[in-house]
Design a protein around this motif. Structure first.
Motif, mmCIF file in Angstrom:
data_model
loop_
_atom_site.group_PDB
_atom_site.id
_atom_site.type_symbol
_atom_site.label_atom_id
_atom_site.label_comp_id
_atom_site.label_asym_id
_atom_site.label_seq_id
_atom_site.Cartn_x
_atom_site.Cartn_y
_atom_site.Cartn_z
ATOM 1 N N ALA A 193 0.865 -1.179 0.000
ATOM 2 C CA ALA A 193 0.000 0.000 0.000
ATOM 3 C C ALA A 193 0.902 1.228 0.000
ATOM 4 C CB ALA A 193 -0.917 0.011 1.219
ATOM 5 N N SER A 230 -4.254 -2.383 2.905
ATOM 6 C CA SER A 230 -4.812 -1.243 2.186
ATOM 7 C C SER A 230 -5.093 -0.113 3.168
ATOM 8 C CB SER A 230 -6.109 -1.627 1.471
ATOM 9 O OG SER A 230 -6.673 -0.511 0.798
ATOM 10 N N TYR A 271 -6.943 7.629 4.456
ATOM 11 C CA TYR A 271 -5.524 7.460 4.775
ATOM 12 C C TYR A 271 -5.237 7.645 6.269
ATOM 13 C CZ TYR A 271 -4.274 7.375 -0.179
ATOM 14 O OH TYR A 271 -4.143 7.029 -1.512
ATOM 15 N N GLN A 280 -6.943 3.195 -3.360
ATOM 16 C CA GLN A 280 -6.964 2.056 -2.435
ATOM 17 C C GLN A 280 -7.681 0.831 -3.000
ATOM 18 O OE1 GLN A 280 -7.279 5.260 -1.785
ATOM 19 N NE2 GLN A 280 -7.221 5.740 0.391
#
Length: 341
Positions: free
Chosen positions: A161, A209, A214, A337
């Protein structure tokens, strides 16, 4: 996973097999609501797009992973068990239903693919050798981005990620073959110089992920069939960690994770050609299924990419019948994502 008909990456590594080398928004098929147990959600039926691979004689299997859209709308897919000389990274033209080789070599066993927001290169995890490799967008100019030990132990990197600045967060599936909770989440600076262990004692972490904002990381722990949540502190470190979702997978185990614009989690399953979908509070919303006889000879749905800005989703599915790309309509639009892992 060793009890399953399809051999796991751990089993392959033990046998030495891995060492030989771990767009649009068109309407999909019918999504059928069904009477089910509370929290089971609805069934979403996926439709076959095309078969990409057959079982390789040299390795005895095929296992598709990725997938990730490039800037031109092509879908990049990796084949974990492809032998030297056969496509290990391929580009799919969904409209034409064709694919072509992007990269092959005599070493890598690539389990994920994702484009960096920092340098635009394609990053691959080599599960077998513990390396992270990057390629130019067209598949040329291969480079070793990171190799060697992290805190005294070599990684078995599975998925990646990227944060918004282009730093990498890697699921390190150490302990998978031994059945021990020695897995880690490793953060690597975008220049490849500094690698830091953010979390350890994880049960074979696979999917990783960021959530939609975020703020934290979703981590699937394969040998415990659970999804953990790591809240970050804004400086790339873990502020807290807890078990967020327990997945009732039966013989199947938790594989990669994707997150859509609404924050929903798409949890892939190894050992069953299906995905389960949860909201960010852990409520099960839907199950993506391959209907009826089409599922025969398919044993895993490893990952998914949702069209950026659209809702058409493409998942990689594999088994003795070969490696396939299947499509369905996601519950919300695709974002970074939900594009690669």
């Amino acid at each position: 996973m060793r009890r399953l008909p399809i051999r796991s990456l751990a089993g392959l590594a033990a046998l030495g097999v891995l060492a030989l080398t771990g767009c649009g928004t068109e309407t999909g098929g019918p999504a059928v609501d069904r009477a089910a147990a509370p929290g089971a959600g609805r069934e979403i039926r996926a439709q076959k797009v095309l078969r990409l691979t057959t079982v390789h004689e040299e390795t005895g299997m095929t296992l598709l992973e990725g997938p990730v859209f490039d800037e031109d709308g092509g879908l990049i897919v990796v084949d974990v068990t492809a032998p030297a000389g056969e496509p290990k990274v391929m580009r799919v033209d969904i409209g034409k239903k064709t694919s072509r080789q992007v990269h092959t070599d005599d070493r890598g066993a690539y389990t994920s693919a994702q484009f960096s927001p920092y340098d635009g290169r394609l990053y691959l995890t080599d599960f077998s050798h513990g390396d992270i490799v990057s390629l130019a967008p067209d598949g040329g100019d291969p480079r070793i981005f990171h190799s060697g030990e992290v805190d005294g132990a070599r990684m078995n990197p599975d998925d990646i990620a990227f944060d918004e600045e282009g730093h990498l967060y890697v699921s390190d599936s150490r302990g998978l073959s031994e059945g021990e909770a020695k897995g880690r989440v490793v953060r690597i600076d975008r220049d490849g110089r500094n690698a830091t262990v953010l979390a350890d004692e994880l049960a074979a972490p696979n999917g990783i992920s960021f959530d939609a904002d975020y703020r934290g990381l979703w981590i699937s722990e394969l040998t415990q069939n659970r999804v953990s949540y790591l809240l970050l502190d804004g400086r790339g470190q873990v502020a807290s960690r807890h078990t967020a979702i327990r997945v009732d997978g039966g013989i199947a185990q938790t594989d990669s994770i994707a997150v859509d614009a609404d924050g929903n989690l798409y949890q892939a399953l190894h050992g069953r050609p299906a995905m389960t979908v949860y909201d960010r509070h852990g409520e099960r919303l839907a199950t993506v299924e391959i209907p009826g006889r089409a599922a025969e000879g398919l044993e895993s749905a490893t990952n998914v990419a949702i069209t950026p800005g659209g809702t058409r989703a493409y998942m990689t599915v594999s088994g003795p019948a070969g490696g396939y790309l299947y499509a369905f309509d996601a519950l919300a639009e695709g974002i970074r994502q939900s594009n690669g892992g």
